[in-house]
Structures are given as structure tokens and as C-alpha cells.
Design an enzyme around this catalytic site. Structure first.
Site, short mmCIF file in Angstrom:
data_model
loop_
_atom_site.label_atom_id
_atom_site.label_comp_id
_atom_site.label_asym_id
_atom_site.label_seq_id
_atom_site.Cartn_x
_atom_site.Cartn_y
_atom_site.Cartn_z
N CYS A 88 47.67 22.50 -1.32
CA CYS A 88 48.73 23.20 -0.61
C CYS A 88 49.81 23.61 -1.60
CB CYS A 88 49.32 22.27 0.45
SG CYS A 88 50.68 22.97 1.38
N HIS A 130 44.55 24.60 8.40
CA HIS A 130 45.58 24.06 7.49
C HIS A 130 46.94 24.71 7.77
CE1 HIS A 130 46.86 22.79 3.25
NE2 HIS A 130 47.81 23.63 3.62
N GLU A 131 46.93 26.03 7.88
CA GLU A 131 48.20 26.75 8.13
C GLU A 131 48.73 26.46 9.53
OE1 GLU A 131 49.64 27.87 5.59
OE2 GLU A 131 47.83 27.72 4.38
N HIS A 134 50.64 23.38 9.59
CA HIS A 134 52.00 23.52 9.04
C HIS A 134 53.01 23.85 10.15
CE1 HIS A 134 51.98 23.15 4.71
NE2 HIS A 134 50.95 23.95 4.58
NI NI Z 1 49.70 24.23 2.94
#
Ligand code: NI
Length: 154
Positions: A88, A130-131, A134
Site C-alpha cells: 500500500c 483493497h481500495e 480504505h
Molecule cells: Ni492501500
């Protein structure tokens, strides 16, 4: 356009939850343009708005030179599983295995407020998960795992 500073995982801000975009205006487009420039500069695969200090439900991806933008994304369907090593731009720590679905379907809006549905597999699915995490303040290091024997791919 401008390169924006990327928020570190050491900063508690990265743990805050993002909020829906209500207005699809020049300010949003500028954010997206800056995010693309920042992602290109850092040679990453994905970037969420929280990572540049903006708590909006927005992320972008760039996989195999295909740039995509997701505003107010919702993952509506997942299937299968995969274990890949993730990193990341906000986290200066070694890559770790994370369990993700192999295929995801995401419903989102483009920068003009037009809805679209996107289904993808493999690395693109990893990147979107993954995003998406976030936006809820979740980092890949929270989900780091040891893959079952024979399941881990670099
Ligand atoms: Ni990330």
C-alpha cells in the site's frame, strides 16, 4: 493537476471512514485528476481519496495501464477466493498475503454521476477490495494472513 501528499498508516486519519459524494462537480474532478497524477508518480495500482486526505467515497485503479475511477462504490457480489501479497502506498511495511474473493462485482458512479457496474477477477479484484477497505478505514495489514499450503501466489 498536482501530486498530493499520501497519508501514512501511522496517521490516525487513515482510519477514518469516508463519506458519500453528493456533488459531481469540478472539485471532484480535480481530486480525481490529482489522484491519478499521484498514483502515476508513485507507480501504484490503486489509490483512495482518504490516502490524499479527503474523506470521500472515491478510489481509482490503474492496472495494466487501464485507469478507472469509482465514486460511491459498493461491492455487490463476490465469489471464489485468492491469496496474493499486497502492499500500500500508505504503508511502509513488507507486503503481506491477504485473502480476497477471486471475483468481485462493484456498482459505482463515474465522475459525472453516471452509474456503472464492473465485474473483475484476479489482481483487479484484489485491488478493488483493497481500495474499498480504505473507505472503511481498513488496511491490508489488518487482514494479513498465512495462506493455506499451496494457495499463496507472489
Ligand atoms: Ni492501500
Amino acid at each position: 493537476m498536482a501530486i498530493r501528499e499520501v497519508v501514512s498508516y501511522k496517521d490516525e486519519f487513515i482510519r477514518r471512514k469516508s463519506k458519500p459524494v453528493k456533488v459531481f462537480d469540478e472539485k471532484l474532478w480535480e481530486l480525481l485528476d490529482d489522484m491519478h497524477e499521484t498514483l502515476d508518480e508513485k507507480m501504484g495500482a490503486g489509490l483512495s481519496a482518504v490516502q490524499v486526505g479527503v474523506l470521500k467515497n472515491v478510489f481509482i485503479t490503474n492496472i495494466n495501464n487501464m485507469q478507472m475511477e469509482f465514486v460511491n462504490p459498493v461491492i455487490t457480489k463476490t465469489s471464489g477466493e485468492q491469496y496474493k501479497k499486497e502492499g500500500c502506498l500508505s504503508v511502509a511495511l513488507p507486503f503481506e498475503y491477504v485473502k480476497r474473493p477471486f471475483e468481485v462485482t462493484v456498482e459505482a458512479f463515474d465522475r459525472y454521476g453516471n452509474p456503472f457496474t464492473f465485474t473483475c477477477q484476479d489482481w483487479t479484484a484484489v485491488c478493488i477490495c483493497h481500495e474499498y477497505d480504505h473507505l472503511q478505514g481498513i488496511l491490508y495489514i489488518d487482514k494479513a494472513c498465512i495462506p493455506p499450503k499451496g494457495k499463496g501466489e507472489e
